[in-house]
Design a protein around this motif. Structure first.
Motif, short mmCIF file in Angstrom:
data_model
loop_
_atom_site.label_atom_id
_atom_site.label_comp_id
_atom_site.label_asym_id
_atom_site.label_seq_id
_atom_site.Cartn_x
_atom_site.Cartn_y
_atom_site.Cartn_z
N THR A 44 0.83 -1.19 -0.10
CA THR A 44 -0.05 -0.01 0.00
C THR A 44 0.94 1.29 -0.10
O THR A 44 2.10 1.18 0.29
CB THR A 44 -0.77 -0.12 1.27
OG1 THR A 44 -0.26 0.05 2.19
CG2 THR A 44 -1.83 -1.06 1.12
N CYS A 45 0.28 2.23 -0.33
CA CYS A 45 0.99 3.56 -0.35
C CYS A 45 0.09 4.67 0.08
O CYS A 45 -0.91 5.23 -0.27
CB CYS A 45 1.47 4.14 -1.76
SG CYS A 45 2.45 5.56 -1.68
N ARG A 46 0.43 5.09 1.52
CA ARG A 46 -0.21 6.24 2.35
C ARG A 46 0.15 7.47 1.83
O ARG A 46 1.30 7.88 1.55
CB ARG A 46 -0.04 5.94 3.80
CG ARG A 46 -0.75 6.95 4.55
CD ARG A 46 -0.54 6.64 6.00
NE ARG A 46 -0.93 7.54 6.98
CZ ARG A 46 -1.94 7.61 7.51
NH1 ARG A 46 -2.72 6.48 7.36
NH2 ARG A 46 -2.53 8.56 8.33
N GLU A 48 0.08 11.72 2.74
CA GLU A 48 -0.22 12.88 3.65
C GLU A 48 0.10 14.14 2.83
O GLU A 48 0.93 13.85 2.23
CB GLU A 48 0.18 12.88 5.14
CG GLU A 48 -0.41 11.46 5.76
CD GLU A 48 0.19 11.26 7.29
OE1 GLU A 48 1.41 11.19 7.28
OE2 GLU A 48 -0.32 11.64 8.08
N LYS A 59 -4.80 14.06 5.53
CA LYS A 59 -4.60 12.33 4.87
C LYS A 59 -5.28 12.66 3.53
O LYS A 59 -6.41 13.17 3.35
CB LYS A 59 -5.31 11.17 5.72
CG LYS A 59 -5.19 9.89 5.09
CD LYS A 59 -5.81 8.93 5.90
CE LYS A 59 -5.42 7.54 5.24
NZ LYS A 59 -5.34 7.38 3.93
N ASP A 62 -5.22 7.02 -0.36
CA ASP A 62 -4.09 6.24 -0.97
C ASP A 62 -3.85 6.22 -2.36
O ASP A 62 -4.84 6.24 -3.07
CB ASP A 62 -4.36 4.75 -0.13
CG ASP A 62 -4.06 4.68 1.34
OD1 ASP A 62 -3.97 5.65 1.80
OD2 ASP A 62 -4.42 3.65 1.69
N GLN A 93 4.19 7.02 1.88
CA GLN A 93 4.77 5.77 2.80
C GLN A 93 4.27 4.54 2.07
O GLN A 93 3.02 4.22 2.02
CB GLN A 93 4.37 5.88 4.19
CG GLN A 93 4.90 4.73 5.15
CD GLN A 93 6.41 4.78 5.25
OE1 GLN A 93 6.96 5.63 5.62
NE2 GLN A 93 6.90 3.89 5.11
N GLU A 101 9.58 -1.54 2.77
CA GLU A 101 9.26 -0.13 2.90
C GLU A 101 9.81 0.85 2.71
O GLU A 101 11.19 0.77 2.70
CB GLU A 101 8.98 -0.19 4.54
CG GLU A 101 7.58 -0.95 4.99
CD GLU A 101 7.41 -0.68 6.19
OE1 GLU A 101 7.92 0.29 6.78
OE2 GLU A 101 6.37 -1.25 6.87
N SER A 103 9.81 5.56 2.30
CA SER A 103 9.03 6.81 2.55
C SER A 103 9.61 7.88 1.58
O SER A 103 10.92 7.67 1.19
CB SER A 103 8.97 7.31 3.85
OG SER A 103 10.36 7.54 4.50
#
Length: 466
Positions: A44-46, A48, A59, A62, A93, A101, A103
């Motif tokens: 997943t890719c968050r 903000e 937020k 995604d 992220q 992972e 960022s």
């Protein structure tokens, strides 16, 4: 973006990310973060974001995982409802249970709402064949005389009258377009923008004869063009862009073509974007064309338009690339379909808060391959099926749409959603259809009127969602 091209050598579950890229319009920022790996699609890719040097992070939605077409493999998506002319920080992220992972924080600035340049000369123009000095007492006689004298940032004020067809082949500079603005009803024939950094405001375009089909046909590489509060009346192709064009702002225009709304056929567009990118098409009233808006490239925003009485599709996004965003449009009495995927060359696309009322046809046209798209908060009112190839919805993030049927479907084509497949299409192998890692559908509302068989799935019909 070559880093993200998938290959068999990277059919692994761990994610390896390159560097994110971004592009901005007035209200949106599009993001592409290409990767290798994540063959099981559980990363997943968050997102903000905040105004640059601001205090609070907000937020965003995604990014959507895309890897179906055009050799793309990555996280792509958009931020919406941003302030014009504002610098933003965006924090990304990637999370993957299989490892990898990563960022990143990037910066991007939205484009400002266009305004007429300040500081240029006001040049007065009347119809004619040469002469004048551009003053109020001795205006330029005709468009050529005015264009020969115009410099970047000048505003050419067209007095009422007929000016004929014209090729605008002298441009301004970034932030200082040459402007052509009406003072009264200034009428032109079919014209050609052939230079960048031009501004057209309040002009009326009409065909000079029955053979003049194109209202505004751009030459290649014309960029940063502004077409505002103009009228285009009676052309078969109202506006044509091409692949080399970019960053047009087309707003508040009236575009009425010459197609019959029922029998006008598939030819003759309202605004044909011609695979161009970075354009903003907003608050236009478009009617009597084949498609209202068609063929976007990437990073196009199409919003707030009123499209009605067209003889083909409302917004035909066929062959579009990533981050095309369609929101807040009102689409009424379209002959065939509202939104079209034939094909989708790259995802994602966004369809948000559009209002659709149809007396024939269907809202969604899935004929060829689709990648990820978001279908959110739309209202569809229609008399027949929503889509014959309903399994294409399995590629979507689908939320809070209303599907309202005003009468029974055609007896030979039953169902609100018909789960069918086309064995002649390479992306439509035979057999049944089941949800995949792309499927995220919930919270829609359905009103199927008196239909006894609203859902037709894998050869069986069903009376309700359960």
């Amino acid at each position: 973006l070559a880093f993200g091209l998938p290959s068999l050598a990277y059919a692994q579950d761990k994610t390896e990310a390159g560097s994110p890229e971004s592009a901005a319009t007035i209200h949106c920022i599009g993001i592409e973060w290409m990767i290798k790996g994540d063959a099981n699609h559980n990363a997943t890719c968050r997102v903000e974001y905040r105004k640059k040097d601001g205090a609070d992070w907000k937020k965003g939605m995604d990014l959507l995982r895309c890897d179906i077409v055009d050799r793309q493999n990555g996280f792509l998506g958009s931020l919406f409802n941003l302030e014009p002319g504002t610098a933003y920080e965006i924090k990304l992220q990637i999370a993957d249970p299989d490892g990898g992972e990563k960022s990143a924080t990037i910066s991007e600035t939205t484009r400002a709402v266009p305004v007429l340049p300040a500081g240029g000369r006001a040049l007065h123009v009347v119809p004619g064949a040469g002469g004048g000095d551009g003053s109020e007492t001795a205006p330029f006689q005709g468009l050529k005389a005015a264009q020969d004298a115009a410099k970047a940032g000048d505003v050419c004020l067209l007095k009422p009258g007929k000016y004929g067809s014209f090729k605008f082949d002298k441009g301004g500079e970034a932030g200082k377009p040459i402007c052509w603005k009406s003072e009264g009803e200034a009428v032109l024939g079919g014209s050609v923008p052939a230079a960048s950094h031009l501004w057209f405001e309040g002009l009326t375009f009409r065909p000079e004869n029955k053979d003049q089909e194109d209202g505004f046909k751009a030459e290649q590489s014309v960029q940063d063009l502004f077409v505002i509060r103009c009228k285009f009346l009676g052309f078969h192709h109202t506006m044509k862009l091409g692949r080399g064009n970019a960053r047009w702002y087309i707003a508040d225009n009236v575009m009425e073509g010459n197609n019959d709304p029922i029998d006008g056929g598939l030819g003759g567009e309202g605004i044909e974007l011609g695979k161009s990118s970075g354009n903003i098409v907003c608050y236009n009233r478009i009617s009597r064309s084949a498609d209202g808006v068609s063929y976007p490239g990437s990073e196009n925003d199409i919003y707030g338009n009123d499209i009605q009485d067209v003889s083909d599709d409302g917004i035909e996004t066929d062959m579009g690339q990533s981050n095309n965003r369609i929101w807040g449009n009102r689409l009424t009495n379209l002959c065939n379909s509202v939104f079209s995927w034939q094909p989708m060359n790259r995802g994602p696309w966004y369809f948000i808060r559009n209002q659709v009322v149809m007396t024939r046809g269907k809202p969604l046209k899935f004929v060829q391959v689709t990648d990820r798209f978001a279908l959110i908060h739309n209202t569809f009112v229609f008399p027949a099926r929503a889509s014959e190839y309903a399994q294409s919805l399995f590629n979507s993030y689908c939320r809070n749409n209303l599907w309202i049927v005003t009468g029974p479907a055609h007896p030979s084509k039953p169902g609100l959603f018909r789960a069918a497949y086309n064995s002649k299409k390479p992306d439509r192998p035979g057999g049944s259809f089941t949800p995949t890692w792309m499927t995220d559908i919930d919270y829609d509302g359905f009103d199927w009127d008196t239909m006894a068989d609203p859902f037709d799935w894998n050869g069986k019909v069903y009376a309700d969602i359960g």
